[in-house]
Scaffold this motif. Structure first.
Motif, PDB file in Angstrom:
ATOM      1  N   UNK A 174       0.812  -1.224   0.000  1.00 49.34           N
ATOM      2  CA  UNK A 174       0.000   0.000   0.000  1.00 49.34           C
ATOM      3  C   UNK A 174       0.841   1.267   0.000  1.00 49.34           C
ATOM      4  N   UNK A 175       2.152   1.134  -0.073  1.00 46.95           N
ATOM      5  CA  UNK A 175       3.044   2.291  -0.174  1.00 46.95           C
ATOM      6  C   UNK A 175       3.729   2.262  -1.522  1.00 46.95           C
ATOM      7  N   UNK A 176       4.527   3.284  -1.811  1.00 50.69           N
ATOM      8  CA  UNK A 176       5.190   3.402  -3.112  1.00 50.69           C
ATOM      9  C   UNK A 176       6.665   3.015  -2.991  1.00 50.69           C
ATOM     10  N   UNK A 177       7.045   1.814  -3.420  1.00 48.90           N
ATOM     11  CA  UNK A 177       8.453   1.413  -3.298  1.00 48.90           C
ATOM     12  C   UNK A 177       9.393   2.269  -4.141  1.00 48.90           C
ATOM     13  N   UNK A 178       8.913   2.798  -5.264  1.00 50.02           N
ATOM     14  CA  UNK A 178       9.786   3.620  -6.110  1.00 50.02           C
ATOM     15  C   UNK A 178      10.208   4.884  -5.379  1.00 50.02           C
ATOM     16  N   UNK A 179       9.278   5.537  -4.698  1.00 55.48           N
ATOM     17  CA  UNK A 179       9.613   6.761  -3.966  1.00 55.48           C
ATOM     18  C   UNK A 179      10.566   6.465  -2.819  1.00 55.48           C
ATOM     19  N   UNK A 180      10.386   5.335  -2.150  1.00 57.78           N
ATOM     20  CA  UNK A 180      11.266   4.982  -1.032  1.00 57.78           C
ATOM     21  C   UNK A 180      12.643   4.578  -1.528  1.00 57.78           C
ATOM     22  N   UNK A 181      12.713   3.960  -2.715  1.00 54.32           N
ATOM     23  CA  UNK A 181      14.018   3.679  -3.297  1.00 54.32           C
ATOM     24  C   UNK A 181      14.796   4.968  -3.519  1.00 54.32           C
ATOM     25  N   UNK A 182      14.122   5.993  -4.075  1.00 51.94           N
ATOM     26  CA  UNK A 182      14.815   7.251  -4.321  1.00 51.94           C
ATOM     27  C   UNK A 182      15.236   7.901  -3.021  1.00 51.94           C
ATOM     28  N   UNK A 183      14.412   7.790  -1.981  1.00 56.08           N
ATOM     29  CA  UNK A 183      14.775   8.381  -0.695  1.00 56.08           C
ATOM     30  C   UNK A 183      16.031   7.743  -0.138  1.00 56.08           C
ATOM     31  N   UNK A 184      16.143   6.423  -0.251  1.00 55.69           N
ATOM     32  CA  UNK A 184      17.346   5.738   0.245  1.00 55.69           C
ATOM     33  C   UNK A 184      18.569   6.121  -0.582  1.00 55.69           C
ATOM     34  N   UNK A 185      18.423   6.154  -1.886  1.00 52.74           N
ATOM     35  CA  UNK A 185      19.559   6.434  -2.770  1.00 52.74           C
ATOM     36  C   UNK A 185      20.011   7.886  -2.655  1.00 52.74           C
ATOM     37  N   UNK A 186      19.067   8.807  -2.462  1.00 51.81           N
ATOM     38  CA  UNK A 186      19.397  10.233  -2.444  1.00 51.81           C
ATOM     39  C   UNK A 186      19.823  10.743  -1.076  1.00 51.81           C
ATOM     40  N   UNK A 187      19.857   9.879  -0.054  1.00 54.28           N
ATOM     41  CA  UNK A 187      20.234  10.341   1.280  1.00 54.28           C
ATOM     42  C   UNK A 187      21.610  11.004   1.221  1.00 54.28           C
ATOM     43  N   UNK A 188      21.748  12.130   1.929  1.00 49.88           N
ATOM     44  CA  UNK A 188      22.909  13.012   1.716  1.00 49.88           C
ATOM     45  C   UNK A 188      24.222  12.437   2.232  1.00 49.88           C
ATOM     46  N   UNK A 189      24.191  11.489   3.168  1.00 46.60           N
ATOM     47  CA  UNK A 189      25.413  11.037   3.810  1.00 46.60           C
ATOM     48  C   UNK A 189      25.682   9.575   3.486  1.00 46.60           C
ATOM     49  N   UNK A 190      26.824   9.059   3.899  1.00 47.23           N
ATOM     50  CA  UNK A 190      27.237   7.742   3.429  1.00 47.23           C
ATOM     51  C   UNK A 190      28.051   6.999   4.469  1.00 47.23           C
ATOM     52  N   UNK A 191      27.500   6.820   5.671  1.00 43.29           N
ATOM     53  CA  UNK A 191      28.130   5.887   6.601  1.00 43.29           C
ATOM     54  C   UNK A 191      27.858   4.474   6.094  1.00 43.29           C
TER      55      UNK A 191
END
Length: 538
Positions: free
Chosen positions: A91-108
């Motif tokens: 019931x959520x949008x996996x495409x939008x959440x994929x972009x949120x994970x990929x676009x996160x500003x930091x990289x630990x």
């Protein structure tokens, strides 16, 4: 050789939906005797404000046509990306959440692993293979001498949970077709196996880590049934639903169905957990991961619908999801969608190839026709640079900043001049009486650059700064000052100071300072944006 004055040209592409673009500086030099030389440099151009995101969920009846025509006036023209997904089994949008994970500003290591997890499960993203290769290198750059993963660098302490999470992400990437170097992968798995044999299971976190280790080793085809059975003896002492499900997944891969079912039943009967910073977890993350592991295990098929019913719905969006939640959401949707009926849809008059899920970028307005026999779930995600900067706000945290001369006096930001050096001082405070893995950041206007940072402790020449804090990491970013710090009930305040130089004349947007729990994004504090002026040097 005396060279003639060079010719310079500058061109810049439009800002992408993430608020970043690319500029190209070309330098051509000619000289006596037919001498000539050219040099090209690419520079990143970023917006001073974060991307805005929207998700719209709906359904298209069988044989009907719907028009996708969102109102994009809230975003700057040329910065918007719209993606539509049809047939998603959640019931959520996996495409939008994929972009949120990929676009996160930091990289630990956790954030890099989340990128790998999300992208491995989403084959529709453009340039996926190249991106996966980049994120895999990003993660392995933090691998320590003993094969484990440091959180922010290979020189840091091993993070036991992230070591297993990183290994799982790499294993899933390899299954998705990415190239994972054998040497580092073997060293990582060996460090996990060593941890299984050498670590106790007396404390709650020890037991949670042990369950994850056993799950990863089973995924990699290197199970440890003896250690799994020992942990099973204290099954009801495992501290989280996820740790119980991970033990169940390990038993399922080893062919021990009885213990697998008992472990999954124990996970499903456990009350919802609270957020726990040590395993980066939340109730949403656990429910998503348990659904994925149960689906993959093949055990308790009669309880899968119950588990899917616990998954978040339309209220779960990329603006509030943590990197863990986003990554597991994408992977879970992919696993649940593999058995779905092929989607039959036409976009703008062209039929898409039938598949369990269809996802593609679109240029609205566009008409979409459902050619199937049942209602078709549709998710439309919009990412763009907002015309209005996000307003100030806070929940559970405070943020304050000052701009000071080297003598501690207030700086007038409307009277800066080129080459002027001053101090940026920022203080973050948690008010929840809980532990937070937080990021403190202050975006830099395009006309500023950081020229130095004051070390932690008291600064004898600048007592007005107070006692400055130590950070776990200072991410090397040229568009902002950032510091990763763990705020605790006993140490809820972090304070930093850097020297800044005004380098370019003009008027620029000044982003607000911000502190945010990286794994509970709804706990934060953010200031309003402002404007600054830099006068040319006299």
């Amino acid at each position: 050789m005396d060279l003639n004055q060079g010719q310079r040209t500058l061109g810049a592409s439009g800002l992408r939906a993430t608020g970043a673009g690319e500029g190209v500086v070309r330098l051509a030099i000619t000289g006596p005797g037919g001498y000539s030389a050219t040099q090209e440099s690419r520079i990143t151009i970023r917006s001073p404000r974060p991307a805005g995101r929207e998700v719209v969920l709906s359904s298209i009846p069988a044989g009907q046509t719907a028009r996708i025509a969102p109102n994009l006036q809230a975003y700057y023209a040329g910065t918007v990306t719209v993606r539509a997904t049809w047939g998603q089994p959640v019931r959520y949008d996996p495409a939008a959440l994929m972009r949120a994970a990929v676009d996160f500003a930091f990289a630990c290591s956790e954030q890099a692993s989340s990128r790998i997890m999300a992208l491995s499960a989403f084959p529709y993203e453009e340039e996926r293979d190249a991106r996966l290769d980049s994120y895999i290198r990003q993660l392995l750059d933090k691998q320590r001498y003993d094969g484990s993963l440091g959180l922010w660098s290979s020189q840091g302490d091993a993070d036991r949970f992230v070591t297993s999470y990183g290994a799982e992400a790499l294993l899933r990437a390899r299954t998705a077709g990415a190239t994972v170097p054998e040497g580092p992968m073997n060293a990582l798995l060996q460090s996990i196996r060593d941890g299984v044999e050498e670590s106790g299971i007396d404390e709650p976190y020890d037991r949670a880590v042990q369950a994850y280790r056993l799950h990863v080793l089973a995924m990699a085809g290197r199970p440890n049934p003896g250690a799994a059975r020992r942990l099973y003896e204290v099954l009801n002492d495992l501290p989280t639903p996820l740790s119980r499900a991970q033990l169940g997944a390990a038993f399922a891969r080893m062919g021990d169905r009885e213990r697998a079912e008992a472990s999954f039943n124990a996970a499903l009967s456990m009350p919802p957990r609270r957020f726990w910073y040590q395993d980066y977890g939340s109730p949403i993350r656990d429910n998503l991961a348990i659904a994925l592991l149960l689906k993959e295990s093949g055990v308790l098929p009669n309880r899968l619908n119950e588990v899917v019913g616990r998954l978040p719905g339309p209220e779960f969006n990329p603006n509030t999801a943590s990197t863990q939640e986003a990554a597991w959401a994408v992977a879970t949707a992919a696993a649940l969608g593999r058995d779905g009926r092929p989607v039959r849809v036409s976009v703008g008059g062209s039929a898409a190839a039938p598949a369990p899920v269809v996802s593609q970028r679109i240029s609205p307005p566009v008409d979409v026709r459902n050619n199937g026999e049942g209602a078709l779930p549709q998710a439309v995600s919009i990412i763009g640079l907002p015309v209005q900067a996000p307003p100030a706000g806070r929940e559970g945290m405070r943020i304050s900043r000052r701009f000071l001369t080297m003598q501690g006096e207030a700086v007038n930001l409307d009277q800066l001049r080129q080459n002027q050096v001053f101090i940026l001082w920022v203080e973050a405070r948690a008010e929840t009486n809980e532990t937070h893995r937080a990021m403190v950041q202050q975006g830099l206007p395009a006309g500023w650059e950081i020229v130095g940072r004051f070390g932690e402790g008291d600064v004898p020449a600048a007592p007005f700064l107070g006692t400055l804090s130590e950070a776990e990491s200072f991410p090397a970013l040229d568009d902002r000052f950032a510091a990763a710090v763990t705020l605790t009930p006993g140490s809820p305040v972090a304070r930093y100071a850097v020297r800044v130089r005004a380098v370019t004349a003009g008027r620029f947007e000044l982003p607000g300072a911000e502190v945010r729990d990286m794994y509970r994004p709804n706990i934060y504090a953010r200031q309003n944006t402002g404007r600054i002026t830099i006068a040319p040097v006299q």
